[in-house]
Design an enzyme around this catalytic site. Structure first.
Site, PDB file in Angstrom:
ATOM      1  N   HIS A   7      41.322  59.469  58.892  1.00 36.97           N
ATOM      2  CA  HIS A   7      40.619  58.274  58.397  1.00 36.97           C
ATOM      3  C   HIS A   7      41.579  57.237  57.829  1.00 36.97           C
ATOM      4  CE1 HIS A   7      40.677  60.205  54.294  1.00 36.97           C
ATOM      5  NE2 HIS A   7      40.709  58.940  53.910  1.00 36.97           N
ATOM      6  N   SER A  63      44.442  59.686  49.835  1.00 37.88           N
ATOM      7  CA  SER A  63      44.059  60.280  51.114  1.00 37.88           C
ATOM      8  C   SER A  63      45.267  60.489  52.016  1.00 37.88           C
ATOM      9  CB  SER A  63      43.052  59.381  51.835  1.00 37.88           C
ATOM     10  OG  SER A  63      41.815  59.362  51.167  1.00 37.88           O
ATOM     11  N   ASP A  67      39.750  65.902  60.076  1.00 37.02           N
ATOM     12  CA  ASP A  67      40.361  64.690  59.509  1.00 37.02           C
ATOM     13  C   ASP A  67      41.868  64.870  59.425  1.00 37.02           C
ATOM     14  OD1 ASP A  67      40.706  62.238  58.308  1.00 37.02           O
ATOM     15  OD2 ASP A  67      39.950  62.869  56.337  1.00 37.02           O
TER      16      ASP A  67
END
Length: 286
Positions: free
Chosen positions: A85, A233, A141
């Protein structure tokens, strides 16, 4: 940064200039070990001390932003492991390479002069996103960034690789791991300039009653002293396995807010070992 060479203000990454790739690889392999820390704000986290304690940590910038939008981990001399992402757009397509760069050997994200011998912005040559990445629930992910030029793993103690799990046998439940990054220090707050770290407890598959929200490709952690947040992230969750640190998770998402006593979810790296191997065959591992 499409088509641009890295800035001359940084130390140049060593690249073999002759045809002796084998000799270069033997030199590099003999002089590097994965998962070695340099010993001596993640929400409620603390500054990483000493600087470059986690030499595998990188930051990912978009459009020459001052702050890192995501983190990542050096796994070999050519590849960064991060979250899908972080490098996909709203249509689930890889972002433009010209908008992306990676900070290697960094400690203070807004400076290029404070960090010692080796701080460099590296050009990304290719983005490899897992073909089954599902943005709705962040399953799979995971993504790889292939660098424009290899990193010399023997050039500086400030730069190194993180070890991957040997196999998928361990769940790591009830073990404490360490996450690091330059993310926001509170919900909707400013991003940290100095690399932060925090300890997190890895949960079992029940995920504190949230098991329906996670897949077998993910693991849950519970904040102990702090939590990951926006901007963290793609960064690493590592555990110490004598004599090195192992990358067990990639920061993926939180259920509600950062540091709210709800679990945080990471991509479980051990589920993707074959995918990583298949897509990094030209990389040199320590």
């Amino acid at each position: 940064m499409q088509g641009k060479e890295p800035s001359n203000q940084f130390v140049q990454v060593h690249t073999p200039l002759d045809a002796s790739r084998k000799a270069y690889e033997e030199y590099e392999r003999n002089d590097c070990q994965c998962g070695q820390t340099k010993e001596q704000r993640i929400v409620n986290g603390s500054d990483v001390k000493p600087a470059h304690k986690y030499p595998w940590q990188v930051g990912i910038r978009e459009n020459d932003s001052e702050n890192y939008m995501c983190g990542g981990s050096i796994i070999n001399d050519r590849y960064i492991l991060t979250a899908a992402h972080c490098v996909t757009d709203k249509n689930n397509k890889p972002v433009s390479l010209k908008d992306l760069s990676v900070g290697v050997g960094d400690h203070i994200s807004t400076s290029t002069k404070d960090d010692g011998m080796f701080t460099k912005t590296v050009v990304v040559k290719q983005i490899i996103v897992h073909n089954n990445y599902k943005p709705k629930n962040y399953d799979n992910d995971i993504a790889l960034l292939k660098l424009f030029e290899p990193i010399s793993l023997a050039l500086s103690p400030d730069v190194g690789t993180i070890c991957l799990p040997a196999n998928d046998d361990k769940t790591y439940e009830n073990i404490n791991g360490t996450a690091s990054g330059w993310g926001t220090i509170k919900n909707n707050g400013p991003q940290a300039e100095v690399l932060q770290e925090t300890m997190l407890k890895i949960l079992d598959s029940n995920c504190n009653g949230n098991s329906r929200e996670v897949t077998e490709n993910q693991l849950c952690v519970l904040p102990i002293f702090g939590d990951t947040c926006h901007g963290d992230s793609g960064g690493p969750l590592v555990v110490f396995e004598e004599p090195h640190y192992t990358l067990v998770g990639i920061t993926s998402f939180t259920f509600v807010k950062c540091n709210d006593n709800y679990p945080t979810v990471f991509t479980r790296v051990s589920k993707f070992l074959q995918w990583i191997e298949d897509n990094t065959k030209d990389g040199l591992y320590c």
